[in-house]
Design an enzyme around this catalytic site. Structure first.
Site, mmCIF file in Angstrom:
data_model
loop_
_atom_site.group_PDB
_atom_site.id
_atom_site.type_symbol
_atom_site.label_atom_id
_atom_site.label_comp_id
_atom_site.label_asym_id
_atom_site.label_seq_id
_atom_site.Cartn_x
_atom_site.Cartn_y
_atom_site.Cartn_z
ATOM 1 N N GLU A 215 0.816 -1.222 0.000
ATOM 2 C CA GLU A 215 0.000 0.000 0.000
ATOM 3 C C GLU A 215 0.850 1.274 0.000
ATOM 4 O O GLU A 215 0.530 2.232 -0.687
ATOM 5 C CB GLU A 215 -0.898 -0.026 1.249
ATOM 6 C CG GLU A 215 -2.035 0.978 1.198
ATOM 7 C CD GLU A 215 -3.133 0.631 2.203
ATOM 8 O OE1 GLU A 215 -3.492 -0.554 2.330
ATOM 9 O OE2 GLU A 215 -3.625 1.561 2.853
ATOM 10 N N ASP A 216 1.934 1.258 0.764
ATOM 11 C CA ASP A 216 2.703 2.503 0.949
ATOM 12 C C ASP A 216 4.009 2.550 0.174
ATOM 13 O O ASP A 216 4.594 3.622 0.024
ATOM 14 C CB ASP A 216 3.056 2.696 2.436
ATOM 15 C CG ASP A 216 1.829 2.897 3.310
ATOM 16 O OD1 ASP A 216 0.747 3.152 2.758
ATOM 17 O OD2 ASP A 216 1.957 2.791 4.541
#
Ligand SMILES: Nc1nc2c(ncn2[C@@H]2O[C@H](COP(=O)(O)OP(=O)(O)O)[C@@H](OP(=O)(O)OP(=O)(O)O)[C@H]2O)c(=O)[nH]1
Length: 189
Positions: free
Chosen positions: A64-65
């Site tokens: 996600e990051d």
């Protein structure tokens, strides 16, 4: 007694996660982001999680990051499909721009209802640590912390209460009840 012995794969994931998130910090306290990953991993292991779950905990925010689908493939090669499946279950989205906050949170709650025990354990550890951080951050910085959360105090509390409802659907355990106590405290700040 739990006799789990962590292997070199865990050590490799620890270094890999530290490097992947090296330039990321927690948004309220500003401490290195790896603090969150280490706390979530400790909670998973303390709850009797497996090495695969612990590796997924270290890497639960990596897709996600830190790089989306490219990072997913790298993790698959290094740590295998089972770890990727747990991380995917804990990932809200890997596309940019991110969909609106409420849409993402509702989808996360929906997916969690049908998730495997491994995904639920890592997810619960993640949200427990975030909720504890919120209580600790509020004690230190007061109501200004809510400005850092897209849905403010009201939306954030709604999300945590819905999470608790979903975690309890499959019965309860020690970590779920600890989460319930922290949410009760969070609702009183
Ligand atoms: N309490 C707290 N949260 C912080 C801090 N720094 C970053 N976060 C992250 O902020 C997210 C919540 O922020 P929001 O504005 O409500 O939502 P969003 O980032 O998903 O859009 C949490 O992500 P999440 O998607 O719910 O979980 P995660 O899997 O990313 O950890 C949490 O990990 C911090 O200092 N304190």
């Amino acid at each position: 007694m739990n006799t789990l012995k962590l292997t070199d794969k865990f050590a490799e994931a620890l270094v890999y996660a530290t490097r992947l998130h090296a330039h990321q910090t927690r948004k309220i306290s500003g401490v290195p982001y790896v603090t969150h990953l280490l706390s979530v991993t400790a909670l998973v292991l303390e709850a009797g999680g497996t090495e695969e779950e612990a590796i997924a905990a270290l890497l639960h925010d990596a897709i996600e990051d830190q790089g989306g689908s490219q990072t997913r493939e790298e993790i698959r090669q290094k740590f295998g499909d089972a770890v990727v499946a747990i991380i995917d279950g804990c990932t809200e989205c890997d596309i940019y721009p991110k969909p609106p906050w409420q849409e993402r949170k509702k989808r996360y709650l929906h997916n969690l209802r049908h998730a495997s025990p491994s995904i639920r354990r890592v997810s619960l550890a993640d949200k427990l640590h975030n909720a504890r951080s919120l209580v600790a951050d509020w004690r230190q910085y007061g109501d200004s912390i809510w400005n850092e959360f897209k849905a403010g105090k009201e939306g954030t509390l709604w999300f945590y209460q819905e999470l608790l409802r979903v975690y309890r659907e499959n019965g309860s355990d020690l970590m779920t009840e600890e989460f319930a106590r922290v949410i009760e405290e969070l609702c009183q700040v």
